[in-house]
Design a protein around this motif. Structure first.
Motif, PDB file in Angstrom:
ATOM      1  N   LYS A 248       0.839  -1.208   0.000  1.00 28.59           N
ATOM      2  CA  LYS A 248       0.000   0.000   0.000  1.00 28.59           C
ATOM      3  C   LYS A 248       0.872   1.256   0.000  1.00 28.59           C
ATOM      4  CE  LYS A 248      -3.896   2.037   2.579  1.00 28.59           C
ATOM      5  NZ  LYS A 248      -3.328   3.322   3.012  1.00 28.59           N
TER       6      LYS A 248
ATOM      7  N   LYS B 204       2.762   1.546  -3.543  1.00 32.06           N
ATOM      8  CA  LYS B 204       1.937   1.942  -4.703  1.00 32.06           C
ATOM      9  C   LYS B 204       1.482   3.403  -4.579  1.00 32.06           C
ATOM     10  CE  LYS B 204      -2.748   1.426  -3.370  1.00 32.06           C
ATOM     11  NZ  LYS B 204      -4.023   1.974  -3.855  1.00 32.06           N
ATOM     12  N   GLU B 205       1.248   3.866  -3.329  1.00 31.70           N
ATOM     13  CA  GLU B 205       0.903   5.285  -3.123  1.00 31.70           C
ATOM     14  C   GLU B 205       2.113   6.173  -3.376  1.00 31.70           C
ATOM     15  OE1 GLU B 205      -0.734   5.417   0.795  1.00 31.70           O
ATOM     16  OE2 GLU B 205      -2.679   4.569   0.188  1.00 31.70           O
TER      17      GLU B 205
ATOM     18  N   ASP C  73      -2.518   3.025  -9.303  1.00 29.17           N
ATOM     19  CA  ASP C  73      -3.852   2.565  -8.935  1.00 29.17           C
ATOM     20  C   ASP C  73      -3.762   1.170  -8.316  1.00 29.17           C
ATOM     21  OD1 ASP C  73      -5.051   4.902  -9.875  1.00 29.17           O
ATOM     22  OD2 ASP C  73      -5.114   4.125 -11.935  1.00 29.17           O
ATOM     23  N   ASN C  74      -4.908   0.488  -8.191  1.00 27.13           N
ATOM     24  CA  ASN C  74      -4.944  -0.825  -7.551  1.00 27.13           C
ATOM     25  C   ASN C  74      -4.503  -1.975  -8.452  1.00 27.13           C
ATOM     26  OD1 ASN C  74      -5.696   0.031  -5.022  1.00 27.13           O
ATOM     27  ND2 ASN C  74      -7.885  -0.103  -5.446  1.00 27.13           N
ATOM     28  N   MET C  75      -4.164  -1.664  -9.700  1.00 28.67           N
ATOM     29  CA  MET C  75      -3.654  -2.694 -10.601  1.00 28.67           C
ATOM     30  C   MET C  75      -2.623  -2.064 -11.518  1.00 28.67           C
ATOM     31  SD  MET C  75      -5.649  -5.183 -13.316  1.00 28.67           S
ATOM     32  CE  MET C  75      -6.411  -6.179 -12.048  1.00 28.67           C
TER      33      MET C  75
ATOM     34  N   VAL D   9      -2.096  -6.881  -8.651  1.00 26.55           N
ATOM     35  CA  VAL D   9      -3.252  -6.271  -7.987  1.00 26.55           C
ATOM     36  C   VAL D   9      -2.830  -5.820  -6.602  1.00 26.55           C
ATOM     37  CG1 VAL D   9      -5.615  -6.630  -7.188  1.00 26.55           C
ATOM     38  CG2 VAL D   9      -4.816  -7.755  -9.276  1.00 26.55           C
ATOM     39  N   PHE D  10      -3.148  -4.552  -6.267  1.00 22.80           N
ATOM     40  CA  PHE D  10      -2.655  -3.975  -5.020  1.00 22.80           C
ATOM     41  C   PHE D  10      -3.743  -3.726  -3.972  1.00 22.80           C
ATOM     42  CE2 PHE D  10       0.372  -1.867  -8.188  1.00 22.80           C
ATOM     43  CZ  PHE D  10       1.285  -2.919  -8.097  1.00 22.80           C
ATOM     44  N   ASN D  11      -4.971  -4.193  -4.202  1.00 18.18           N
ATOM     45  CA  ASN D  11      -6.000  -3.911  -3.189  1.00 18.18           C
ATOM     46  C   ASN D  11      -6.049  -5.028  -2.146  1.00 18.18           C
ATOM     47  OD1 ASN D  11      -8.125  -5.945  -3.880  1.00 18.18           O
ATOM     48  ND2 ASN D  11      -8.032  -4.878  -5.838  1.00 18.18           N
ATOM     49  N   LYS D  12      -6.532  -4.700  -0.966  1.00 22.95           N
ATOM     50  CA  LYS D  12      -6.484  -5.630   0.170  1.00 22.95           C
ATOM     51  C   LYS D  12      -7.374  -6.841  -0.030  1.00 22.95           C
ATOM     52  CE  LYS D  12      -6.030  -5.604   5.148  1.00 22.95           C
ATOM     53  NZ  LYS D  12      -5.977  -4.769   6.357  1.00 22.95           N
ATOM     54  N   LYS D  13      -8.464  -6.686  -0.765  1.00 20.94           N
ATOM     55  CA  LYS D  13      -9.381  -7.796  -0.997  1.00 20.94           C
ATOM     56  C   LYS D  13      -8.673  -8.943  -1.714  1.00 20.94           C
ATOM     57  CE  LYS D  13     -13.860  -8.905  -3.049  1.00 20.94           C
ATOM     58  NZ  LYS D  13     -15.001  -8.382  -3.859  1.00 20.94           N
ATOM     59  N   GLU D  14      -7.822  -8.594  -2.680  1.00 18.83           N
ATOM     60  CA  GLU D  14      -7.087  -9.610  -3.434  1.00 18.83           C
ATOM     61  C   GLU D  14      -5.851 -10.078  -2.665  1.00 18.83           C
ATOM     62  OE1 GLU D  14      -8.043 -10.875  -6.315  1.00 18.83           O
ATOM     63  OE2 GLU D  14      -9.813  -9.597  -6.433  1.00 18.83           O
TER      64      GLU D  14
END
Length: 345
Positions: free
Chosen positions: A258, A261-262, A267-269, A328-333
């Motif tokens: 996180k 990537k920030e 973005d999240n991908m 993929v960088f989002n927590k769900k994945e």
């Protein structure tokens, strides 16, 4: 906290037990198999090696190497870096799965191979320096300085010292090149190591066929005779392929992903190309040499580089898991810490 400490990877499809090993005698060294490869492990308490004094780290390293070298008696082993561990068998299997193709390729390269490290040092460095000091160009320079009415200044002494050092360095490079040329003929590969002090001339690891060991040592004996009384040789081995192939396992948390990537404004991908493009753009904006007006440019540049490395390693983990090129960088994945398996040499 108890963990599975990993010493290395061998080609074996079954669980094996090696008994207590090393100077601190691990209770039991055994294997955890995956397909036709296995991790050599021991149940151990977690140790944070980064916080230990150097003498304690050295003791742990000695034990680590002793275990690996015992396993080497019966198996070809890819050693792991000191401090490599997993929390459970599932993590071990994930490491073996992700690194499987890479490990199998390395085994093809190192089967029936050994590492031998050769170190050469001046027998008497002071005598070598004195001998250089008697050379014509140095003596002439000294005589020229002595003839000056003001005498020899500190600056002059430093200059003479630099001249002697330059000649010593050239002599060292010449001899090192001669040794390397002779021993390289019997090796498959070689890796130079750092010279630890001025006495050291040569410090190189050689990868050789097991059946070439006797011939290799014979050539070393010939070199020892050739440079008799001038150079001391030390040979260490046979060793596992520490200098050529050492496995590393790294875990990356979602918080690191996180932050990274920030930092790069992603973005999240993102694909690898997107990460590289974002890194170059950000690095250009905060490079210390190009942005001297930014007070914390150096810190920003260092953080940008760190973020870039984290995301590239995370993408390597995704590739090893068969997830393709997109990361993929989002927590769900990201439902668990990412494990990266690589080999350094």
């Amino acid at each position: 906290m108890e963990v599975k400490y990993i010493f290395g990877i061998i080609e074996s499809a079954k669980e094996e037990f090696f008994g207590p090993c090393g100077v601190t005698a691990y209770e039991e060294v055994y294997t955890i198999p995956y397909q036709d490869i296995s991790a050599v492990v021991s149940d151990s308490l977690f140790v944070n090696y980064t916080t230990l004094p150097k003498n304690q780290v050295a003791r742990y390293l000695l034990t680590h190497q002793q275990v690996i070298e015992k396993i080497m008696d019966s198996h070809t082993i890819i050693p792991t870096r000191l401090g490599t561990y997993a929390f459970n068998i599932r993590e071990i299997e994930e490491i073996l799965s992700k690194g499987y193709a890479m490990f199998k390729d390395i085994f093809r390269k190192i089967n029936n191979k050994i590492e031998i490290d050769v170190v050469a040092t001046w027998s008497d460095l002071n005598s070598i320096i004195k001998e250089i000091g008697e050379r014509k160009e140095i003596k002439e320079h000294k005589e020229k300085l002595m003839s000056v009415p003001e005498g020899v200044s500190v600056k002059d002494q430093v200059k003479i010292g630099s001249l002697i050092k330059n000649i010593l360095d050239k002599e060292r490079e010449k001899i090192a090149s001669e040794i390397k040329a002779i021993l390289a003929k019997m090796s498959i590969d070689l890796r130079p190591h750092d010279l630890m002090d001025d006495r050291m001339i040569f410090n190189v690891a050689f990868l050789i066929e097991k059946d070439k060991k006797g011939e290799f040592e014979k050539r070393l004996d010939e070199l020892d005779e050739q440079y008799y009384k001038k150079i001391n040789f030390r040979c260490v081995g046979p060793l596992p392929t520490y200098s050529f192939y050492t496995a590393e396992v790294k875990k990356i948390s979602f918080e690191e992903i996180k932050w990274a990537k920030e930092k790069l404004g992603l973005d999240n991908m993102a694909a690898k190309e997107d990460i590289i493009k974002a890194y170059r753009s950000k690095a250009n904006l905060c490079h210390p040499d190009k942005n001297s007006d930014i007070p914390d440019a150096e810190r920003q540049f260092d953080e940008t580089n760190r973020a870039y490395r984290i995301l590239l390693e995370y993408c390597l983990s995704a590739e090893q898991s068969g997830q393709g090129d997109a990361c993929v960088f989002n927590k769900k994945e990201f439902n668990q810490d990412a494990i990266i398996v690589k080999v350094r040499g």
